[in-house]
Design an enzyme around this catalytic site. Structure first.
Site, PDB file in Angstrom:
ATOM      1  N   CYS A  56    -119.666  75.610 -16.835  1.00  7.95           N
ATOM      2  CA  CYS A  56    -119.297  77.068 -16.145  1.00  7.95           C
ATOM      3  C   CYS A  56    -120.038  76.731 -14.645  1.00  7.95           C
ATOM      4  O   CYS A  56    -121.266  77.572 -14.547  1.00  7.95           O
ATOM      5  CB  CYS A  56    -120.095  78.225 -16.986  1.00  7.95           C
ATOM      6  N   ARG A  91    -123.276  63.340  -9.728  1.00  6.93           N
ATOM      7  CA  ARG A  91    -123.476  62.644  -8.412  1.00  6.93           C
ATOM      8  C   ARG A  91    -122.579  63.359  -7.418  1.00  6.93           C
ATOM      9  O   ARG A  91    -122.666  63.693  -6.137  1.00  6.93           O
ATOM     10  CB  ARG A  91    -123.009  61.232  -8.313  1.00  6.93           C
ATOM     11  N   TYR A 115    -126.433  55.761 -12.276  1.00  7.06           N
ATOM     12  CA  TYR A 115    -126.785  57.222 -11.935  1.00  7.06           C
ATOM     13  C   TYR A 115    -125.808  58.324 -12.633  1.00  7.06           C
ATOM     14  O   TYR A 115    -125.569  59.133 -11.927  1.00  7.06           O
ATOM     15  CB  TYR A 115    -126.796  57.148 -10.529  1.00  7.06           C
ATOM     16  N   PRO A 118    -132.279  45.207  -6.566  1.00  8.85           N
ATOM     17  CA  PRO A 118    -130.939  45.753  -6.796  1.00  8.85           C
ATOM     18  C   PRO A 118    -131.055  46.727  -8.147  1.00  8.85           C
ATOM     19  O   PRO A 118    -131.644  46.240  -9.144  1.00  8.85           O
ATOM     20  CB  PRO A 118    -130.189  44.735  -6.825  1.00  8.85           C
ATOM     21  N   GLY A 119    -130.415  47.725  -8.157  1.00 13.22           N
ATOM     22  CA  GLY A 119    -130.086  48.401  -9.186  1.00 13.22           C
ATOM     23  C   GLY A 119    -128.582  48.917  -9.540  1.00 13.22           C
ATOM     24  O   GLY A 119    -128.018  48.263 -10.469  1.00 13.22           O
TER      25      GLY A 119
END
Length: 444
Positions: A371, A340, A401, A302-303
């Site tokens: 931008c 993400r 992440y 797991p992360g």
């Protein structure tokens, strides 16, 4: 079977179900996490800033150990890694999964035992392999046939290195096409279907300095159902049975990877860890009994499920713009600290903190300062209609992440990371300054 709860209404502003367990709400509109007000953190460290609840991280490690008492739990460092995180993971008795010499060096120089580290990667550089061998990493996961000869040569005829083989089980699972890694049409691993995995294993067995300890697979990320893992167990045990028949080899380890889905917004589905552990154990026992094999030791990686829900991102509002039917709330961060939404269409539930608003909720899009039209942090979300410049916005489930995938876009500098616990906040990773950026540029 895992029960999936699909929200029938929009989450309310007071719903704290995806926040760290230590989160408490105050009458004046502030939130406290780990005993520290978020407004205090923003005032002390500036924004954007990440807040990591240390006790939440540790408790999630313990939850995995309790759910899989007989398995080896290995934290996937790519989700988020810093020295403090490596220290917490070590103290909680987990192993570490790294993907580069950089992650490996940071962990080992922090004091993490190298024998409890697994090195992954579909394209390991010579530096990656040399560093792993120099530091004595526990296992190296072979991802392509070319790595076998390279690694054997680097180990040398008198050396020894434990290895695993990453196998593609041909299973499509995951929350987005870009994070599905169990199918034959992506860059990771060696497929079972065309015999590549079996051929690579035979080559490894011809290298006496390489000890094959087991098979590895990873199906993808943000998987919220148990069934893909059960299918993977059957297919991996099937391959183990063929290896036993061909080589008399009973492998002692089976790594099912991670990818365990978490909820980013109230009401979203998440993987039921208790059901996963119970059904995987049963499936493995049944499959091995049918194949006539001893049960291998499970490894789980797991992360996101450990780091993600423990993290919060804080931003200050810079501007509010009404354009036609749209309201844009622009903050002082964006896709450089959270790519993400742009990469995977990820959705979040931002919240106003620091003041209590009596205004009705309004549908807005929270955007970043970069931008780029795709610099959107949260589209179609509810914030108070009187949100204005200077307000503090908090985004939960920001521990995985975010900083690990942060970029230098527009040279704004990456945010700092703070940790909270027992009413105290401390700096873990400092803010990337303009001096840092200038000092890297040696082109004049």
């Amino acid at each position: 079977m895992t029960t999936v709860h699909v929200p029938t209404t929009r989450p309310t502003a007071t719903d704290l179900s995806v926040w760290p367990a230590s989160t408490t709400e105050h009458a004046h509109g502030d939130l406290t996490v780990g005993g520290v007000p978020l407004t205090e953190i923003a005032g002390r460290f500036g924004t954007p800033v990440y807040v990591l609840d240390e006790e939440e991280v540790r408790e999630r490690c313990r939850t995995y150990r309790d759910a899989f008492p007989e398995a080896e739990i290995v934290y996937a460092a790519k989700a988020f890694l810093c020295r403090a995180m490596a220290h917490w993971i070590d103290e909680e008795g987990l192993g570490l999964d790294v993907c580069s010499a950089g992650e490996l060096e940071l962990a080992v120089t922090t004091g993490f035992p190298p024998e409890r580290i697994v090195l992954h990667g579909n394209a390991k550089s010579p530096r990656d392999l040399d560093t792993a061998l120099r530091l004595g990493v526990g296992r190296i996961v072979i991802d392509s046939p070319s790595e076998i000869a390279r690694l054997a040569a680097a180990v040398g005829p008198d050396g020894h290195q434990k290895v695993m083989v990453r196998v593609v089980p041909g299973i499509s699972a995951g929350g987005h096409a870009k994070i599905r890694t169990g199918t034959d049409d992506q860059k990771f691993g060696l497929p079972i279907t065309d015999g590549y995995a079996q051929h690579a294993i035979a080559r490894i067995l011809d290298q006496p300095q390489l000890e094959l300890t087991g098979l590895h697979c990873h199906l993808g990320s943000q998987i919220t159902g148990v069934k893909p893992y059960l299918v993977a167990v059957r297919r991996m045990v099937g391959l183990m049975m063929r290896l036993y028949e061909q080589h008399g080899l009973a492998l002692p380890e089976l790594d099912l990877g991670g990818g365990h889905g978490i909820a980013y917004r109230p009401g979203e589905p998440a993987l039921d860890l208790t059901a996963l552990a119970r059904r995987v154990r049963a499936e493995l026992a049944d499959a091995c009994a049918t194949a006539g094999l001893p049960e291998p030791r499970l490894i789980v990686e797991p992360g996101r499920a450990i780091a993600g829900p423990a993290g919060i991102a804080l931003y200050h509002v810079l501007a509010v713009k009404h354009t036609g039917e749209h309201t844009f709330v622009a903050v002082d961060g964006g896709m450089s600290d959270n790519p993400r939404p742009a990469l995977y269409g990820a959705r979040y539930a931002p919240r106003l903190v620091g003041r209590r608003s009596t205004a009705a909720p309004a549908r807005v899009t929270v955007v970043g300062r970069h931008c780029e039209a795709g610099d959107v942090l949260a589209s179609d979300v509810d914030l108070p209609a009187d949100v204005h410049a200077g307000d503090l916005i908090a985004v939960p489930v920001a521990g995985a992440y975010h900083l690990s995938m942060a970029s230098g876009y527009n040279l704004v500098g990456r945010p700092p990371v703070t940790a909270v616990r027992d009413g105290r906040a401390r700096l873990l990773v400092r803010r990337e300054s303009l001096d840092d950026i200038r000092n890297r540029d040696v082109g004049l």
